[in-house]
Design a protein around this motif. Structure first.
Motif, PDB file in Angstrom:
ATOM      1  N   SER A  71      11.975  -0.221 -11.378  1.00 49.91           N
ATOM      2  CA  SER A  71      12.628   0.447 -12.504  1.00 49.91           C
ATOM      3  C   SER A  71      11.708   1.476 -13.152  1.00 49.91           C
ATOM      4  N   GLU A  72      10.399   1.208 -13.179  1.00 48.97           N
ATOM      5  CA  GLU A  72       9.461   2.164 -13.763  1.00 48.97           C
ATOM      6  C   GLU A  72       9.432   3.466 -12.972  1.00 48.97           C
ATOM      7  N   LYS A  73       9.519   3.353 -11.647  1.00 46.04           N
ATOM      8  CA  LYS A  73       9.497   4.552 -10.813  1.00 46.04           C
ATOM      9  C   LYS A  73      10.781   5.356 -10.965  1.00 46.04           C
ATOM     10  N   ILE A  74      11.906   4.671 -11.125  1.00 41.60           N
ATOM     11  CA  ILE A  74      13.170   5.381 -11.333  1.00 41.60           C
ATOM     12  C   ILE A  74      13.161   6.108 -12.673  1.00 41.60           C
ATOM     13  N   LEU A  75      12.628   5.471 -13.702  1.00 43.12           N
ATOM     14  CA  LEU A  75      12.513   6.134 -15.005  1.00 43.12           C
ATOM     15  C   LEU A  75      11.573   7.336 -14.918  1.00 43.12           C
ATOM     16  N   PHE A  76      10.522   7.211 -14.133  1.00 41.26           N
ATOM     17  CA  PHE A  76       9.583   8.325 -13.962  1.00 41.26           C
ATOM     18  C   PHE A  76      10.266   9.510 -13.289  1.00 41.26           C
ATOM     19  N   LEU A  77      11.126   9.228 -12.290  1.00 37.90           N
ATOM     20  CA  LEU A  77      11.772  10.297 -11.531  1.00 37.90           C
ATOM     21  C   LEU A  77      12.881  10.990 -12.314  1.00 37.90           C
ATOM     22  N   PHE A  78      13.702  10.192 -13.006  1.00 40.67           N
ATOM     23  CA  PHE A  78      14.916  10.753 -13.605  1.00 40.67           C
ATOM     24  C   PHE A  78      14.952  10.649 -15.125  1.00 40.67           C
ATOM     25  N   GLY A  79      13.871  10.146 -15.727  1.00 42.16           N
ATOM     26  CA  GLY A  79      13.871   9.948 -17.179  1.00 42.16           C
ATOM     27  C   GLY A  79      14.043  11.239 -17.959  1.00 42.16           C
ATOM     28  N   LYS A  80      13.435  12.330 -17.472  1.00 46.39           N
ATOM     29  CA  LYS A  80      13.536  13.605 -18.188  1.00 46.39           C
ATOM     30  C   LYS A  80      14.828  14.344 -17.853  1.00 46.39           C
ATOM     31  N   ILE A  81      15.317  14.175 -16.618  1.00 49.31           N
ATOM     32  CA  ILE A  81      16.491  14.936 -16.178  1.00 49.31           C
ATOM     33  C   ILE A  81      17.775  14.288 -16.685  1.00 49.31           C
ATOM     34  N   ILE A  82      17.958  13.011 -16.341  1.00 52.19           N
ATOM     35  CA  ILE A  82      19.157  12.265 -16.746  1.00 52.19           C
ATOM     36  C   ILE A  82      18.721  10.944 -17.374  1.00 52.19           C
ATOM     37  N   PRO A  83      18.285  10.959 -18.616  1.00 46.40           N
ATOM     38  CA  PRO A  83      17.701   9.760 -19.226  1.00 46.40           C
ATOM     39  C   PRO A  83      18.660   8.580 -19.315  1.00 46.40           C
ATOM     40  N   LYS A  84      19.932   8.839 -19.658  1.00 45.24           N
ATOM     41  CA  LYS A  84      20.887   7.734 -19.814  1.00 45.24           C
ATOM     42  C   LYS A  84      21.185   7.065 -18.481  1.00 45.24           C
ATOM     43  N   LEU A  85      21.429   7.877 -17.447  1.00 40.26           N
ATOM     44  CA  LEU A  85      21.728   7.311 -16.133  1.00 40.26           C
ATOM     45  C   LEU A  85      20.523   6.593 -15.556  1.00 40.26           C
ATOM     46  N   ALA A 145       0.826  -1.193   0.000  1.00 41.10           N
ATOM     47  CA  ALA A 145       0.000   0.000   0.000  1.00 41.10           C
ATOM     48  C   ALA A 145       0.865   1.250   0.000  1.00 41.10           C
ATOM     49  N   PHE A 146       1.945   1.223   0.748  1.00 37.09           N
ATOM     50  CA  PHE A 146       2.828   2.385   0.784  1.00 37.09           C
ATOM     51  C   PHE A 146       3.501   2.599  -0.563  1.00 37.09           C
ATOM     52  N   GLY A 147       3.768   1.534  -1.278  1.00 35.16           N
ATOM     53  CA  GLY A 147       4.394   1.638  -2.588  1.00 35.16           C
ATOM     54  C   GLY A 147       3.484   2.211  -3.653  1.00 35.16           C
ATOM     55  N   SER A 148       2.180   2.348  -3.370  1.00 39.12           N
ATOM     56  CA  SER A 148       1.256   2.908  -4.350  1.00 39.12           C
ATOM     57  C   SER A 148       1.300   4.428  -4.393  1.00 39.12           C
ATOM     58  N   TYR A 149       2.028   5.044  -3.466  1.00 46.80           N
ATOM     59  CA  TYR A 149       2.150   6.497  -3.492  1.00 46.80           C
ATOM     60  C   TYR A 149       3.054   6.931  -4.647  1.00 46.80           C
ATOM     61  N   ASN A 150       2.987   8.201  -4.981  1.00 41.00           N
ATOM     62  CA  ASN A 150       3.781   8.743  -6.080  1.00 41.00           C
ATOM     63  C   ASN A 150       5.267   8.559  -5.799  1.00 41.00           C
ATOM     64  N   PRO A 151       6.066   8.204  -6.823  1.00 41.30           N
ATOM     65  CA  PRO A 151       7.502   8.004  -6.610  1.00 41.30           C
ATOM     66  C   PRO A 151       8.220   9.209  -6.022  1.00 41.30           C
ATOM     67  N   ILE A 152       7.731  10.420  -6.298  1.00 40.04           N
ATOM     68  CA  ILE A 152       8.349  11.614  -5.714  1.00 40.04           C
ATOM     69  C   ILE A 152       8.225  11.577  -4.196  1.00 40.04           C
TER      70      ILE A 152
END
Length: 293
Positions: free
Chosen positions: A120-134, A3-10
């Motif tokens: 991995s989906e949450k990490i891409l959501f957080l940093f996909g626009k800022i640092i896409p390669k990393l 349930a806690f994991g359903s919150y926004n990745p931010i």
């Protein structure tokens, strides 16, 4: 139950960063015990009981090893208990070793919870626009860890069915293990190349590319962010006024028992046990709704 994991990745990254930041840089025993208890409780509800108790076979010896190592190598302190090879073993060194062991195990448990929640989906959501390669590298690394385990079992079973593990010789077992390792390395390289080509074909990392998000920011996320922010401000005030300051050397200081100290302990305790409380609340709510069917 996640349930806690359903919150926004931010919200999740802010929470885990806050907990780990305080746990790694605070030596106050009360706060470390709270972080230790919160991490264990949350991890116990996230894992199967069999896996949780199996992992204790690793953490308990590690805890004892860390706790015992410090007084053997550090002889600081003004309260010697006994002498070992002519070197004093002090009460301060023993308690400091226990404190460090609690801190390291607590941090390990919280990182374990982080790895289960931050996919991995949450990490891409957080940093996909800022640092896409990393962010792509990080998400691929996190994704490959469970895939490695599954693929190793598949290769091992396939080669065992071919009769490669019939000999009891250690040399044959070593050769078979190296054969499995070689197959896994080649598989991982091919998988990484395929993933990179696939992402490139989809325009990943290009300017102006639209992004689909599965994580909307709801009012519950806003409330939790405010909740964490207020609690972190209270903790910051306690740290600035040295309410949580504690020292083992050269003499063990007394724990602060001022009203501000109790507020800081209470707030940090709520913050550490917050995911556990949310999971229990959602579990009870689910059982209540099921009973009404």
């Amino acid at each position: 139950m996640k349930a806690f994991g359903s919150y926004n990745p931010i919200v999740l990254i802010i929470y885990f960063f806050s907990i780990l930041l305080i746990s790694m840089f605070i030596v106050n025993p009360v706060m470390l015990i709270l972080a230790f208890g919160g991490g264990i409780c949350y991890c116990s509800i996230m894992e199967q009981p069999k896996d949780f108790f199996h992992n204790l076979l690793f953490y308990i010896p590690l805890f004892l090893m860390i706790a015992v190592t410090n007084p053997l190598f550090s002889h600081n302190g003004v309260t010697p208990l006994f002498f070992l090879n002519g070197n004093p073993v002090t009460l301060e060194a023993i308690l400091y070793g226990l404190n460090i062991a609690v801190m390291l195990i607590a941090v390990m448990y919280w990182f374990k919870c982080y790895n289960q929640i931050m996919t991995s989906e949450k990490i891409l959501f957080l940093f996909g626009k800022i640092i896409p390669k990393l962010s792509l590298i990080l998400s691929a690394a996190l994704r490959f860890v469970p895939l490695f385990k599954i693929q190793i079992k598949k290769v091992h079973k396939a080669q065992k069915a071919m009769g490669l593990y019939s000999s009891n010789s250690y040399i044959d077992k070593l050769r078979s293990s190296m054969r499995v390792f070689s197959a896994i390395v080649m598989w991982s390289i091919e998988n990484a190349v395929d993933t990179g080509d696939s992402m490139k074909a989809r325009g990943y990392g290009l300017k102006g590319r639209s992004h689909f998000s599965m994580f909307p920011f709801t009012w519950k996320d806003g409330i939790l962010v405010i909740f964490i922010g207020v609690f972190m401000i209270i903790l910051a005030v306690g740290i600035i006024f040295k309410t949580t300051a504690f020292f083992f050397y050269p003499r063990i200081t007394e724990l602060s028992t001022t009203p501000l100290a109790w507020i800081v302990y209470f707030v940090y305790g709520i913050l550490c046990f917050l995911p556990f409380i949310i999971e229990i609340k959602e579990n009870l709510k689910w059982k209540y709704y099921v009973s009404k069917i």
